[in-house]
Design an enzyme around this catalytic site. Structure first.
Site, PDB file in Angstrom:
ATOM      1  N   PRO A 598       0.829  -1.211   0.000  1.00  0.00           N
ATOM      2  CA  PRO A 598       0.000   0.000   0.000  1.00  0.00           C
ATOM      3  C   PRO A 598       0.863   1.260   0.000  1.00  0.00           C
ATOM      4  CG  PRO A 598       0.003  -1.026   2.170  1.00  0.00           C
ATOM      5  CD  PRO A 598       0.708  -1.983   1.252  1.00  0.00           C
ATOM      6  N   GLY A 600       2.744   4.582   1.084  1.00  0.00           N
ATOM      7  CA  GLY A 600       3.311   5.109   2.313  1.00  0.00           C
ATOM      8  C   GLY A 600       4.047   4.128   3.178  1.00  0.00           C
ATOM      9  N   GLY A 602       7.032   2.800   2.388  1.00  0.00           N
ATOM     10  CA  GLY A 602       8.475   2.944   2.208  1.00  0.00           C
ATOM     11  C   GLY A 602       9.057   2.148   1.074  1.00  0.00           C
ATOM     12  N   THR A 604       9.693   3.113  -2.107  1.00  0.00           N
ATOM     13  CA  THR A 604      10.699   3.884  -2.845  1.00  0.00           C
ATOM     14  C   THR A 604      11.935   4.138  -2.001  1.00  0.00           C
ATOM     15  OG1 THR A 604       8.923   4.968  -4.086  1.00  0.00           O
ATOM     16  CG2 THR A 604      11.076   6.014  -4.121  1.00  0.00           C
ATOM     17  N   SER A 987     -14.440 -11.947   1.117  1.00  0.00           N
ATOM     18  CA  SER A 987     -14.105 -12.305   2.494  1.00  0.00           C
ATOM     19  C   SER A 987     -15.249 -12.091   3.474  1.00  0.00           C
ATOM     20  CB  SER A 987     -12.883 -11.503   2.968  1.00  0.00           C
ATOM     21  OG  SER A 987     -13.164 -10.114   2.917  1.00  0.00           O
ATOM     22  N   LYS A1030      -6.492  -6.887   8.764  1.00  0.00           N
ATOM     23  CA  LYS A1030      -7.773  -7.211   9.399  1.00  0.00           C
ATOM     24  C   LYS A1030      -7.589  -7.515  10.880  1.00  0.00           C
ATOM     25  CE  LYS A1030      -9.793  -9.041   5.130  1.00  0.00           C
ATOM     26  NZ  LYS A1030     -10.301 -10.253   4.440  1.00  0.00           N
TER      27      LYS A1030
END
EC number: 3.4.21.53
Length: 1104
Positions: A598, A600, A602, A604, A987, A1030
């Site tokens: 996802p 943000g 890290g 990159t 799910s 989850k």
């Protein structure tokens, strides 16, 4: 009345001379191929051709003032000249004696010719000889200048376009209408070369005939035709006639002459008597007021002195005295051409009386002369025109007479046609001068702007020319001294020197030699020279055989990776494995890693840390939204501005063969008409093909096998299958609360403190405040939003410190005036106040602020006094970041109603959430309604759950017999709260099934139980993804029991930290029976199911 011998005396006078050389050279010569071109003639006016003919003689009892002009091969030709043959006088005896007496009188020494009777005008009168002796004259006797008729009631109207004519200034007009051409030639043939020139109101109309008086301006000029010549405008086009007109005075058009007859008063004009009809010519006629009508008669009377003419010719005089008088207009002979030509009745437009010594008039004249001088100083062309006009005979009168000065100002201006016509139509001298002054002022402004532009351009050109000249001299001097060779030779030597330091492959070396040999034989000015030079430059910029030594120290790599990133165990382990293999083999081949996770988390930044740990150079480029294949494969050399693709650009920048290239957003590549960039990446990322990667620009194989490629993506679904198959995928999951806590304390908070300028200030951010940030503000899986909130906290703290201390506590540093600092360091820079010193008056200067201060001295950071302490706690956190964004983790915390269950979902931002499922029923027809912005997959899960419940309704205790219909008379409505958030995925199957059973059995589900998992139509529970997020959401919401598929147990054991699993009991189920027994354990229905719906085996449990 004068006798005929007086005319015989006139016949013996010498003919007028041709125009002087000055007049002929000053008059611009119209080009036959450029009709009706407007031009100014400021030189002396040339003499009219029709006055070059012999004095008037009597032809068949008709008086002709002039004969057609002689053809000199230069100014024009007269088609009727051969037809004009002079006939002898009726009384040959009397004519001969008159000639002899005239000769004897002219030879007397006491009779002197004088030019004092000549009439002056604003320009030399056409036909004047400027005092020169005519050809064939026997002595210095001057010829009198002819007088222009003051009254001319009827003229041939010539419409003109573009600009009006002004008295005293020539203009050439082109006539294309054959009747009008014939009329002009008739006027010359009959010695009446006068026309009226009127400006057309519509400039788009091109006509030689005025059909309506409203077509032209009411005020025009009375013009004299000085010369004519024919021209052919093009092959197949009719012949055109160009006539040079010299305006004499202003006239006003009264009416058009119709073809039915002549309009006007019928009086004879000053030009003389002209033949009327053939019958009147043969009848009787009388010369009226001949002394004032025929030019030169008064001079003849002076020469004759007191000689009695009547006594010498009594018979002739008596004979003519009896002739009957008949008055006609000067151009009656043109009436036969009506209506194919336009004849108009006109009247002179007189100027209103004025005082020449009026103070206002003299002031305006002085201003006009001043403006003339200013324009002459700015425009050399204008100065030459004024100088050329100044050498004319009457130039001194122009600047002394107001009307002529106004006309001159209008002529030299380039104003609108309406403004020029207003000057021509004005009868008030003061008004005319005012209008002329406005026109001339506009010319002055244009001249100033033109001068400024010309000066700026000249300055730039002179600077470049000077530099070019000096550089050429420098090259010559260095060449003579042997200090420097030619520029191209130096360039070739530089390329050879670069290539000698590179380990080019044999094929690349051959291409380099061929291109370099081509460059040697090309001229620098050739277009292909730059193309070849750029290509060779790129060949020598590729680091052939150059690589960076790699660091395979495992402990050093672990230290670097842990310093830059917290967690990310899988990624770090893969890099350490890569280094271990390299340490054992001594070298490693390039790998292609794909970090998926996802936003943000890290991805990159971990690429930079990997490059730092390996000791490799780092290069990053993004392919998100890329549509052009040329960005990857390069452009063909034939295109302007062509260059290689991103891989070659990366090698050039890092100058090594083994860098780490990070390809960001690989899951967001677009497709377009010019190719698929994802397919172009296949060759670059395939380990079997990138050993000989072929770029379109270089067109030689490049070895990319030593490059470590790291790609990043948010999801795998949008990556093409062939491309995904060539990459090793490493999933980077989101951070849990404990990981976020460590990242905030170790990385984010110190960085934000330095960025806010508070590194020396005691700012305390308590762990409770950070935990509250993570729980109530930043639930995303990444830490990007958490970093934003921490930065905001330190910004608010900095503002609070500055506000509390005030200006007295933090005074501004004392610095010298900024303008003086700049002048001291850069003496060539002028202050802003001097930038407008050379601006032309009347213009606006934008972008110049005279109050702007500039400086090159850096500002020193301010010292915060010691003892300042700021403490951010959980209680005052809202003062820095505002109210919390998340308030409740669970919608139902105590005793939810029947039909409600708790599911777990994975949000699009990489975080998990507790998602309740609500089901209700009402009387109906057995329909199922779904709401809550549900996707297609989750709708199918609801239908599967509904079908399983209906098929097992008797076993569940919903119906009393197996044959009883189920829910045919009831409608069911399923809703998932927070309808603004889209929900998708399989799910939620177990949670939906549990909610159905809870509703139909009227049994509540424990709110501390949550579940996730996909169900099949026959009741099997299948594994799902996103367990870490989850479970983190369940842990945050205080869930005590989680029902999860048994197939998810390895994922939970491997990826979910113990800190997240703490306090939660995990139940791993394989079918829906286990789910129902666990969700309804201890209830009455669960006890009944032990007989009707028993479990095959107990599910596996784990408590943490």
């Amino acid at each position: 009345m004068l006798p005929l011998r007086a005319f015989a005396r006139l016949a013996q006078r010498p003919r007028l001379s041709r125009p002087t050389q000055l007049a002929r050279s000053s008059l611009p010569r119209p080009s036959p191929s450029r009709p009706a071109a407007h031009y100014l003639a400021l030189a002396p006016a040339p003499s009219t051709r029709f006055l070059h003919s012999s004095p008037p003689v009597l032809k068949e009892k008709r008086w002709l003032n002039n004969t057609p002009p002689e053809d000199d091969g230069e100014d024009g030709q007269n088609p009727k000249q051969d037809d004009q043959v002079e006939k002898p006088l009726p009384d040959a005896e009397s004519s001969k004696s008159a000639e002899e007496r005239a000769k004897s009188q002219s030879s007397k020494p006491d009779i002197k010719a004088s030019s004092s009777d000549s009439v002056s005008s604003s320009a030399p009168a056409p036909g004047s000889a400027d005092g020169g002796s005519p050809p064939g004259a026997g002595g210095p006797k001057e010829v009198a200048k002819p007088v222009i008729p003051e009254i001319y009631p009827q003229v041939l109207a010539i419409p003109i376009t573009h600009r009006p004519l002004f008295p005293g200034f020539y203009k050439a007009v082109t006539v294309r209408s054959p009747p009008v051409i014939k009329a002009i030639r008739e006027l010359q043939a009959h010695g009446q070369p006068y026309v009226g020139a009127f400006l057309l109101k519509d400039s788009t109309v091109d006509s030689d005939v005025v059909t309506d008086i409203n077509q032209v301006q009411p005020v025009g000029v009375f013009c004299q035709i000085t010369s004519c010549f024919t021209s052919q405008e093009g092959e197949g086009k009719p012949e055109a006639l160009t006539a040079v007109l010299f305006p004499h005075r202003r006239i006003k058009i009264n009416e058009l002459v119709k073809s039915s007859g002549t309009k006007g008063d019928g009086t004879v004009g000053v030009g003389g008597l002209v033949e009327g009809s053939q019958d009147s010519a043969k009848g009787e006629g009388e010369v009226k007021s001949f002394e004032s009508e025929v030019p030169g008669v008064e001079e003849v009377r002076e020469e004759l002195g007191t000689v009695s003419i009547d006594s010498e010719q009594p018979d002739v005089h008596k004979e003519n005295r009896d002739l009957e008088t008949k008055e006609v207009t000067q151009i009656d002979f043109l009436h036969s051409l009506l209506p194919q030509v336009s004849l108009t009745n006109v009247s002179n437009l007189s100027t209103e009386p004025y005082e020449k010594d009026s103070q206002v008039i003299r002031a305006i004249m002085s201003e006009l002369i001043s403006v003339f001088k200013e324009i002459a100083q700015l425009q050399p062309m204008f100065r030459e025109q004024v100088t050329s006009f100044a050498i004319s005979n009457t130039s001194s009168q122009v600047f002394d007479e107001p009307d002529k000065l106004a006309d001159l100002a209008a002529v030299v201006s380039t104003a609108d046609v309406s403004d020029l016509q207003a000057v021509l139509s004005s009868t008030s001298i003061e008004d005319r001068l005012q209008r002329a002054l406005v026109l001339l002022k506009k010319e002055l402004i244009n001249a100033q702007l033109q001068f400024k532009i010309s000066r700026d351009v000249d300055t730039k050109i002179q600077k470049r020319q000077r530099e070019y000249y000096l550089m050429e001299q420098l090259k010559g001097i260095k060449k003579e001294l042997g200090m420097e060779s030619d520029g191209k030779d130096k360039l070739v030597e530089g390329f050879k020197e670069k290539a000698s330091k590179l380990a080019m492959p044999e094929g690349v070396r051959k291409v380099f030699d061929e291109e370099l040999n081509k460059l040697v034989h090309l001229e620098p000015a050739a277009s292909e020279f730059n193309v070849t030079r750029n290509y060779i430059d790129w060949l020598t910029q590729v680091p052939w055989g150059v690589h960076t030594p790699e660091n395979y120290n495992i402990s050093h790599a672990i230290k670097i990776l842990d310093e830059d990133h917290y967690g990310l165990k899988d990624v770090k382990d893969r890099i350490l494995e890569f280094m271990a293999i390299g340490k054992l083999r001594g070298s490693v081949e390039g790998k292609i890693l794909c970090l998926v996770g996802p936003p943000g988390v890290g991805k990159t930044s971990i690429g930079k840390s990997i490059a730092k740990a390996l000791g490799r150079q780092f290069f990053r480029f993004s392919v998100g939204g890329l549509t052009d294949v040329a960005e990857i494969k390069g452009h063909r050399r034939t295109y302007i501005g062509a260059m290689p693709g991103k891989p070659i650009q990366a090698l050039k920048k890092v100058a090594t063969e083994n860098p780490l290239i990070l390809i960001d957003e690989v899951d967001k590549i677009s497709k377009a008409y010019n190719g698929d960039p994802a397919s172009a990446l296949l060759e670059m990322l395939d380990p079997e093909q990138n050993k000989s990667f072929l770029d379109h620009y270089l067109d030689v194989p490049i070895d990319l096998s030593k490059v470590l490629f790291v790609c990043t993506a948010n999801v795998l679904e949008t990556i093409p299958g062939p491309l995904l198959d060539r990459m090793e995928v490493l999933e980077v999951s989101g951070y849990v609360s404990a990981e976020k806590m460590n990242i905030a304390e170790r990385y984010l908070s110190p960085q934000a403190k330095v960025a806010a300028g508070l590194e020396d200030v005691n700012i305390e951010l308590e762990p409770g405040a950070i935990e509250a940030l993570i729980r109530y503000y930043c639930r995303e899986s990444g830490v990007r939003n958490l970093k934003k909130h921490i930065d905001k906290i330190y910004r608010k703290a900095a503002f609070k410190i500055v506000t509390d201390l005030g200006e007295s506590g933090l005074p501004e540093p004392a610095t010298p005036p900024a303008e003086n600092q700049v002048e001291a360091q850069y003496p060539d820079i002028k202050p802003a106040s001097e930038l407008t010193s050379n601006v032309i008056p009347g213009t606006e200067v934008s972008g110049v602020d005279t109050k702007t201060d500039v400086t090159t001295v850096p500002r020193e950071p301010m010292k915060v006094p010691a003892g300042i302490h700021v403490k951010v706690t959980q209680e005052n956190l809202k003062d820095y970041v505002g109210p919390p964004l998340y308030h409740k983790d669970r919608l139902y915390t105590h005793s939810p109603p029947a039909g409600v269950s708790t599911g777990l979902g994975y949000l699009g931002n990489g975080s998990g959430a507790v998602m309740p499922v609500e089901i209700n029923s009402m009387p109906g027809k057995g329909n199922l309604q779904l709401t809550g912005k549900l996707g297609e997959v989750i709708r199918e899960s609801a239908q599967i759950a509904m079908s399983w419940v209906k098929s097992n309704a008797y076993l569940l205790g919903i119906t009393k017999s197996e044959a009883e219909a189920t829910l045919n008379d009831r409608d069911v409505h399923l809703h998932m709260p927070e309808g603004g958030i889209g929900k998708e995925g399989p799910s939620a199957g177990t949670a939906i099934l549990t909610a159905f059973v809870s509703l139909f059995t009227k049994t509540r589900v424990d709110p501390d139980i949550a579940m996730t998992g996909e169900i099949s139509l026959l009741g099997q529970v299948l594994p799902v993804g996103g367990l870490k997020e989850k479970i983190l959401a369940a842990h945050r919401a205080g869930i005590k029991k989680l029902i999860v598929p048994a197939g998810c147990k390895p994922d939970i054991d491997e990826n979910v930290p113990e800190s997240v699993k703490g306090g939660i009991e995990f139940v791993f189920v394989e079918d829906v029976r286990q789910v129902l027994h666990e969700a309804f354990r201890g209830t009455e229905v669960e006890k009944r199911w032990q007989e009707t719906l028993p479990m095959e085996e107990e599910p596996q449990r784990e408590r943490h």
